[in-house]
Design a protein around this motif. Sequence first.
Motif, mmCIF file in Angstrom:
data_model
loop_
_atom_site.group_PDB
_atom_site.id
_atom_site.type_symbol
_atom_site.label_atom_id
_atom_site.label_comp_id
_atom_site.label_asym_id
_atom_site.label_seq_id
_atom_site.Cartn_x
_atom_site.Cartn_y
_atom_site.Cartn_z
ATOM 1 N N VAL A 48 1.049 -1.217 -0.022
ATOM 2 C CA VAL A 48 0.001 -0.029 -0.078
ATOM 3 C C VAL A 48 0.709 1.182 -0.075
ATOM 4 C CG1 VAL A 48 -1.655 1.270 1.384
ATOM 5 C CG2 VAL A 48 -1.975 -1.081 1.081
ATOM 6 N N ALA A 49 1.914 1.274 0.746
ATOM 7 C CA ALA A 49 2.802 2.397 0.918
ATOM 8 C C ALA A 49 3.615 2.734 -0.186
ATOM 9 C CB ALA A 49 3.812 2.019 2.108
ATOM 10 N N LYS A 50 3.751 1.574 -1.320
ATOM 11 C CA LYS A 50 4.457 2.042 -2.668
ATOM 12 C C LYS A 50 3.772 3.083 -3.404
ATOM 13 C CE LYS A 50 6.522 -2.402 -3.059
ATOM 14 N NZ LYS A 50 6.099 -3.957 -3.551
ATOM 15 N N ASP A 51 2.241 3.304 -3.175
ATOM 16 C CA ASP A 51 1.516 4.342 -3.884
ATOM 17 C C ASP A 51 1.939 5.963 -3.715
ATOM 18 O OD1 ASP A 51 0.216 2.711 -5.609
ATOM 19 O OD2 ASP A 51 -1.671 2.351 -4.406
ATOM 20 N N PHE A 52 2.623 5.836 -2.163
ATOM 21 C CA PHE A 52 2.703 7.119 -1.783
ATOM 22 C C PHE A 52 4.166 7.609 -1.867
ATOM 23 C CE2 PHE A 52 -0.862 5.376 0.006
ATOM 24 C CZ PHE A 52 -1.745 6.324 0.009
ATOM 25 N N PHE A 53 4.418 9.081 -1.849
ATOM 26 C CA PHE A 53 5.833 9.472 -2.019
ATOM 27 C C PHE A 53 6.328 9.684 -0.385
ATOM 28 C CE2 PHE A 53 8.841 13.124 -1.467
ATOM 29 C CZ PHE A 53 9.596 12.728 -2.513
ATOM 30 N N TRP A 54 7.701 9.073 -0.336
ATOM 31 C CA TRP A 54 8.277 9.150 1.120
ATOM 32 C C TRP A 54 9.523 10.025 0.941
ATOM 33 C CZ3 TRP A 54 4.940 7.513 4.530
ATOM 34 C CH2 TRP A 54 4.082 6.494 4.156
ATOM 35 N N LYS A 55 9.628 10.973 1.688
ATOM 36 C CA LYS A 55 10.758 11.983 1.724
ATOM 37 C C LYS A 55 12.090 10.989 2.129
ATOM 38 C CE LYS A 55 12.778 15.966 1.002
ATOM 39 N NZ LYS A 55 12.740 16.583 -0.318
ATOM 40 N N SER A 56 11.733 10.267 3.259
ATOM 41 C CA SER A 56 12.656 9.202 3.392
ATOM 42 C C SER A 56 11.846 7.908 3.794
ATOM 43 C CB SER A 56 13.503 9.885 4.799
ATOM 44 O OG SER A 56 12.607 9.847 6.041
ATOM 45 N N LYS A 77 3.142 2.542 16.967
ATOM 46 C CA LYS A 77 4.063 3.320 15.961
ATOM 47 C C LYS A 77 3.901 2.463 14.628
ATOM 48 C CE LYS A 77 7.314 4.967 19.349
ATOM 49 N NZ LYS A 77 8.251 4.826 20.181
ATOM 50 N N CYS A 78 3.700 3.408 13.627
ATOM 51 C CA CYS A 78 3.797 2.829 12.323
ATOM 52 C C CYS A 78 4.749 3.436 11.253
ATOM 53 C CB CYS A 78 2.420 3.082 11.483
ATOM 54 S SG CYS A 78 2.287 2.486 9.933
ATOM 55 N N MET A 79 5.416 2.486 10.570
ATOM 56 C CA MET A 79 6.809 3.083 9.779
ATOM 57 C C MET A 79 7.586 4.183 10.231
ATOM 58 S SD MET A 79 4.603 3.649 6.221
ATOM 59 C CE MET A 79 6.061 3.640 5.206
ATOM 60 N N GLU A 80 8.252 3.835 11.466
ATOM 61 C CA GLU A 80 9.216 4.771 11.941
ATOM 62 C C GLU A 80 10.195 4.984 11.454
ATOM 63 O OE1 GLU A 80 9.553 6.098 16.411
ATOM 64 O OE2 GLU A 80 10.112 4.103 16.234
ATOM 65 N N GLY A 81 10.565 6.155 11.378
ATOM 66 C CA GLY A 81 11.957 6.579 10.582
ATOM 67 C C GLY A 81 11.657 7.316 9.334
ATOM 68 N N GLU A 298 5.768 20.933 4.495
ATOM 69 C CA GLU A 298 6.770 20.516 5.917
ATOM 70 C C GLU A 298 6.711 19.056 5.726
ATOM 71 O OE1 GLU A 298 7.517 23.137 8.314
ATOM 72 O OE2 GLU A 298 8.935 21.670 8.877
ATOM 73 N N TRP A 299 8.068 18.427 5.789
ATOM 74 C CA TRP A 299 8.145 16.884 5.707
ATOM 75 C C TRP A 299 8.169 16.629 7.116
ATOM 76 C CZ3 TRP A 299 7.237 15.369 1.203
ATOM 77 C CH2 TRP A 299 7.345 16.135 0.368
ATOM 78 N N CYS A 300 7.087 15.603 7.548
ATOM 79 C CA CYS A 300 6.740 15.203 8.928
ATOM 80 C C CYS A 300 7.261 13.818 8.937
ATOM 81 C CB CYS A 300 5.093 15.302 8.937
ATOM 82 S SG CYS A 300 4.617 16.894 8.728
ATOM 83 N N ALA A 301 7.423 13.563 10.317
ATOM 84 C CA ALA A 301 7.923 11.985 10.670
ATOM 85 C C ALA A 301 6.464 11.299 10.710
ATOM 86 C CB ALA A 301 8.416 12.091 11.860
#
Length: 637
Positions: A48-56, A77-81, A298-301
């Motif tokens: 599911v996460a592959k459909d989204f943009f991740w800054k890191s 906690k989900c997708m820490e980091g 703003e890139w958010c954790a």
Amino acid sequence: MIPDKAPEDDVFHGAEEMRRGAHVPTFDKYKEMYTQSIEDPDKFWGDVAKDFFWKSKHTGRFLDYNFDVTKGEIFIKCMEGASTNICYNVLDRNVHDRKLGDKVAFYWEGNEPGDELTVTYRELLNCVCRFANVLRSQGVTKGDRVAIYMPMVVELVVAMLACARIGAVHSIVFAGFSAESLCDRIVDSQCSLLVTADGFYRGDKLINLKLIADEALQKCTDKGFSLGRCIVLKHLSKEAQETSLSSPPAKRPCPDLQETETGRVRKTRPVPQVPWNPEVDKCWHTLMGDVSDECEPEWCASEDPLFILYTSGSTGKPKGVLHTVSGYMLYTAATFKLVFDHRPDDVYWCTADIGWITGHSYITYGPLANGATSVLFEGLPTYPDVSRMWEIVDKYHVSKFYTAPTAIRLLMKYGSEPVHKYKRDSLKVLGTVGEPINPEAWQWYFTVVGDGRCPIVDTFWQTETGGHVMTPLPAATPMKPGSATFPFFGVVPAILNESGEELEGTSEGYLVFKQPWPGVMRTVYGNHGRFESTYFKKFPGYYVTGDGCRRDKDGYYWITGRIDDMLNVSVREKIGAIATPDFIQDAPALPKTRSGKIMRRVLRKIASGERDLGDISTLADSSVVEQLFHNRCCTAV
Ligand code: WT7
């Protein structure tokens, strides 16, 4: 005579044509995907996460958690980091990467037929960037809370997404709530700014929203909390003609609008009073004129807060349910896509107000994450007449329709004629949410509204769950009227008895969940202890929904309602004298919130004859209270 079938023997299968091209076409496929989602959640949610943009990218496990109070603090906690921005994902990515800039994001349909506006993804992005710059120019920064108290207008979506873009936390308060409720919520989450509107019409009734907002701010000051800024959208008054949406707004021809040259809202009726304090109040339109339409997100954790939403709460003071960025994004996107079997050419309409979680998840975030086209409706199902819903369905060719059992029961009273006046042949899937749907209402929805063609998705969830947790999938799940059927992917339900033992097979008891899914709430804002005690203390190791539930012989789940609302009728020997009723009162109706929760504190006060009921703005029908007081007097004599 043929004996009546038990409701659990009534099984409906989705139409064959639903299966063609469906995301989850068969029940076997559902079972296979469900098993995968439980056995290997990292793989399931990773896809599911592959459909989204991740800054890191995230590091470590996809979901990390503790659900057991005896082992330490509760956390999820989900997708820490990882870092991302949800506004970027639901807008920029659609406009730039998926080339959906010209696609309609919202058809806004005003309270008055003929008041309308069409907004594309590009226009929405442009507007959100500008409002995000406005918020920054007013000193709002990452982590600040922003209260939003607005009617169902596109600017409400703009305001929430603008907060998300700059990492501010929105706290939306339903525009039907009182000054007192607004004040309590502002103070509880210590908001630094309020966004509101001059007013709006609900049917024939003018709501002077700014007056109520001012009263709320005064109450805040009285409590020693002062909020320095209020941005006011002029929705009904004169300046509204310089519409805030990128110019010129794509408007459909409408003689009334053109005749009066007032922008999108007709001027045939009185406009609200808008008291103005230049120290505090700022005009939305003026501010929007002064800013650029480019705004770096703003890139958010992953676990940064996204929003706070107060639950109506049947007891005590409302709880600020906190949802965070990444998990909520994945969960609302995935549930929207699969539960409504979203297709690119769909026109989707959820009739809820954005002031409730249904609107947050299934008007704003879920649909926009999927690049969907939605109807955003400001009005009522009964104004100007009881055909309004079906008129709108035909007007925009709505294919997926989502509403509440209360609305269905209300319209059912008027019979099938107002429905049959319209074709409704665009409809493909019907949804319900909010309370158990009684089989009669289900049948009416299925046969009269959907002409027997459209599967019904009875979605069970809560403000706390962020998205659907128990629900049919329209092409895959054979439906039973009144049952929310089976768990969504990643969700593991169990039924417990009073001693906390898991019950197998056919059984009834407490509905709980054994592990988290990405969209579950993270805490009660400012009161983690209350989060732990409300949801995790009764049965260590489980998230307790507070709802009762029955599992039938075919494994279907049936929600039976809030457990704390049930009366144990085994009276004196088993329970003890302390629980023997003092008197029994005839009650034609109970004081319920809009989601069907009984307000027990109101019942207590009525029982003790106390007239001061405190804040009852969350009641669905406040006339019930008067009736109960009346009956009480009758009982007393
Ligand atoms: C409570 C949550 C979820 C958005 C609207 C309400 C009841 C909700 C169903 C359903 C049976 C339902 C439950 C739940 N509920 N959907 N399909 N079948 N009951 O949000 O105000 O947080 O209320 O609404 O009792 O706990 P909410």
